[in-house]
Design a protein around this motif. Structure first.
Motif, PDB file in Angstrom:
ATOM      1  N   SER A  29      88.556  70.014  29.544  1.00  0.00           N
ATOM      2  CA  SER A  29      89.437  69.078  30.225  1.00  0.00           C
ATOM      3  C   SER A  29      88.778  67.712  30.304  1.00  0.00           C
ATOM      4  O   SER A  29      87.566  67.574  30.093  1.00  0.00           O
ATOM      5  N   ALA A  30      89.579  66.710  30.613  1.00  0.00           N
ATOM      6  CA  ALA A  30      89.077  65.352  30.786  1.00  0.00           C
ATOM      7  C   ALA A  30      89.751  64.718  31.991  1.00  0.00           C
ATOM      8  O   ALA A  30      90.977  64.808  32.131  1.00  0.00           O
ATOM      9  N   ASP A  31      88.971  64.107  32.861  1.00  0.00           N
ATOM     10  CA  ASP A  31      89.538  63.293  33.924  1.00  0.00           C
ATOM     11  C   ASP A  31      90.008  61.978  33.331  1.00  0.00           C
ATOM     12  O   ASP A  31      89.283  61.341  32.548  1.00  0.00           O
ATOM     13  N   VAL A  32      91.210  61.560  33.685  1.00  0.00           N
ATOM     14  CA  VAL A  32      91.742  60.276  33.223  1.00  0.00           C
ATOM     15  C   VAL A  32      92.266  59.510  34.422  1.00  0.00           C
ATOM     16  O   VAL A  32      92.554  60.089  35.479  1.00  0.00           O
ATOM     17  N   SER A  33      92.416  58.209  34.269  1.00  0.00           N
ATOM     18  CA  SER A  33      92.827  57.361  35.386  1.00  0.00           C
ATOM     19  C   SER A  33      94.318  57.067  35.405  1.00  0.00           C
ATOM     20  O   SER A  33      94.817  56.490  36.372  1.00  0.00           O
ATOM     21  N   SER A  34      95.027  57.439  34.357  1.00  0.00           N
ATOM     22  CA  SER A  34      96.446  57.115  34.286  1.00  0.00           C
ATOM     23  C   SER A  34      97.115  57.970  33.221  1.00  0.00           C
ATOM     24  O   SER A  34      96.447  58.582  32.381  1.00  0.00           O
ATOM     25  N   ALA A  35      98.442  57.974  33.251  1.00  0.00           N
ATOM     26  CA  ALA A  35      99.188  58.676  32.211  1.00  0.00           C
ATOM     27  C   ALA A  35      98.935  58.032  30.852  1.00  0.00           C
ATOM     28  O   ALA A  35      98.878  58.723  29.828  1.00  0.00           O
ATOM     29  N   GLN A  36      98.781  56.723  30.839  1.00  0.00           N
ATOM     30  CA  GLN A  36      98.518  56.035  29.578  1.00  0.00           C
ATOM     31  C   GLN A  36      97.188  56.490  28.980  1.00  0.00           C
ATOM     32  O   GLN A  36      97.086  56.720  27.767  1.00  0.00           O
ATOM     33  N   GLN A  37      96.181  56.636  29.834  1.00  0.00           N
ATOM     34  CA  GLN A  37      94.891  57.093  29.326  1.00  0.00           C
ATOM     35  C   GLN A  37      94.975  58.550  28.874  1.00  0.00           C
ATOM     36  O   GLN A  37      94.323  58.943  27.898  1.00  0.00           O
ATOM     37  N   ALA A  38      95.799  59.345  29.541  1.00  0.00           N
ATOM     38  CA  ALA A  38      96.007  60.725  29.113  1.00  0.00           C
ATOM     39  C   ALA A  38      96.587  60.767  27.700  1.00  0.00           C
ATOM     40  O   ALA A  38      96.186  61.586  26.868  1.00  0.00           O
ATOM     41  N   VAL A  39      97.539  59.875  27.428  1.00  0.00           N
ATOM     42  CA  VAL A  39      98.128  59.798  26.094  1.00  0.00           C
ATOM     43  C   VAL A  39      97.080  59.389  25.067  1.00  0.00           C
ATOM     44  O   VAL A  39      97.052  59.904  23.940  1.00  0.00           O
ATOM     45  N   GLN A  40      96.185  58.482  25.440  1.00  0.00           N
ATOM     46  CA  GLN A  40      95.123  58.058  24.525  1.00  0.00           C
ATOM     47  C   GLN A  40      94.216  59.236  24.171  1.00  0.00           C
ATOM     48  O   GLN A  40      93.815  59.388  23.006  1.00  0.00           O
ATOM     49  N   VAL A  41      93.897  60.063  25.159  1.00  0.00           N
ATOM     50  CA  VAL A  41      93.079  61.253  24.898  1.00  0.00           C
ATOM     51  C   VAL A  41      93.814  62.185  23.941  1.00  0.00           C
ATOM     52  O   VAL A  41      93.234  62.706  22.981  1.00  0.00           O
ATOM     53  N   ALA A  42      95.096  62.379  24.198  1.00  0.00           N
ATOM     54  CA  ALA A  42      95.887  63.253  23.336  1.00  0.00           C
ATOM     55  C   ALA A  42      95.944  62.723  21.911  1.00  0.00           C
ATOM     56  O   ALA A  42      95.788  63.483  20.943  1.00  0.00           O
ATOM     57  N   GLN A  43      96.159  61.447  21.770  1.00  0.00           N
ATOM     58  CA  GLN A  43      96.231  60.855  20.438  1.00  0.00           C
ATOM     59  C   GLN A  43      94.899  61.008  19.706  1.00  0.00           C
ATOM     60  O   GLN A  43      94.875  61.313  18.501  1.00  0.00           O
ATOM     61  N   ALA A  44      93.801  60.807  20.436  1.00  0.00           N
ATOM     62  CA  ALA A  44      92.480  60.942  19.817  1.00  0.00           C
ATOM     63  C   ALA A  44      92.234  62.372  19.377  1.00  0.00           C
ATOM     64  O   ALA A  44      91.690  62.622  18.291  1.00  0.00           O
ATOM     65  N   ALA A  45      92.649  63.334  20.207  1.00  0.00           N
ATOM     66  CA  ALA A  45      92.443  64.746  19.878  1.00  0.00           C
ATOM     67  C   ALA A  45      93.268  65.150  18.665  1.00  0.00           C
ATOM     68  O   ALA A  45      92.780  65.844  17.762  1.00  0.00           O
ATOM     69  N   VAL A  46      94.517  64.729  18.628  1.00  0.00           N
ATOM     70  CA  VAL A  46      95.393  65.068  17.500  1.00  0.00           C
ATOM     71  C   VAL A  46      94.855  64.447  16.213  1.00  0.00           C
ATOM     72  O   VAL A  46      94.816  65.098  15.158  1.00  0.00           O
TER      73      VAL A  46
END
Length: 234
Positions: A29-46
């Protein structure tokens, strides 16, 4: 790369990394500060997984946390490909200045885990169709085995499995939870439950699972992958 790994090998393959082996799943898992940052994590993982993303990666995005799991969707097991992808995802998320972790951290973070619900029954075949229908679930193994669990087809709800009983359970508690945590999290989680007023019902099957209960006897099993290699991989 498509070789299925044993539980022991899968756990060893991510030892020392931010990933944890649960049951047939690598999780972090990753702690993120916002939904936008969550999307960035997802994009990086994909992007890190490339063409393998659809066959192995699952993501759960929230404004404060992203959960990532890896598993071969074709076999519902861990393969060497999943181990390689775990490393690539870790590198990609680090480039964002963020950290992955499977261990206990902040309250928001908690350790990675999976949840199952077990129902005691004298007749699996009689009640299984009801639970599949009422939950909108699907057969875990395509319905080939009447003892298969039922699963959420979109991967959000807990698995429901059926425990065949030889005689009716005398206590009122015929449904219990299974919470699967990583092997290094189990002692802390069990102690926390005991400190919170719980009781240890049985450790006879440890380290595969410990049976705990609250002060009124409602049970939960804390499970790990360990001591299961004599059984079919799961």
């Amino acid at each position: 790369m498509s070789e299925t790994l044993s539980r022991t090998d899968a756990s060893a393959a991510v030892d020392g990394s931010p990933w944890r082996y649960l049951l047939a799943t690598l999780a972090t898992s990753a702690d993120v500060s916002s939904a936008q940052q969550a999307v960035q994590v997802a994009q990086a993982a994909v992007a890190a997984c490339g063409a393998e993303a659809d066959g192995h990666l699952r993501l759960d995005l929230r404004p404060g946390r992203v959960e990532l799991t890896l598993q071969s969707t074709a076999t519902r097991q861990i393969t060497q490909t999943d181990v390689v992808l775990a490393g690539k995802i870790g590198d990609a998320v680090a480039e964002l200045g963020l950290e992955l972790t499977g261990a206990t951290g902040s309250l928001r973070r908690r350790s990675v885990q999976s949840l199952e619900i077990a129902i005691d029954t004298m007749d699996v075949a009689a009640i299984r169709p009801f639970w599949r229908a009422v939950l909108g679930y699907a057969d875990e193994g395509g319905g080939e085995d009447p003892d298969d669990a039922v699963i959420d087809p979109v991967g959000q709800g807990p698995t429901v499995w059926f425990q065949q009983m030889d005689e009716p359970r005398p206590q009122r508690n015929r449904i219990h939870f299974d919470v699967t945590v990583s092997h290094d999290e189990a002692p802390r989680r069990i102690q926390a439950a005991l400190d919170a007023g719980g009781v240890l019902v049985s450790d006879a099957a440890a380290r595969a699972f410990w049976i705990l209960a609250d002060s009124e006897g409602n049970e939960i099993c804390v499970c790990t992958w360990q001591d299961r290699d004599s059984r079919p991989a799961g």
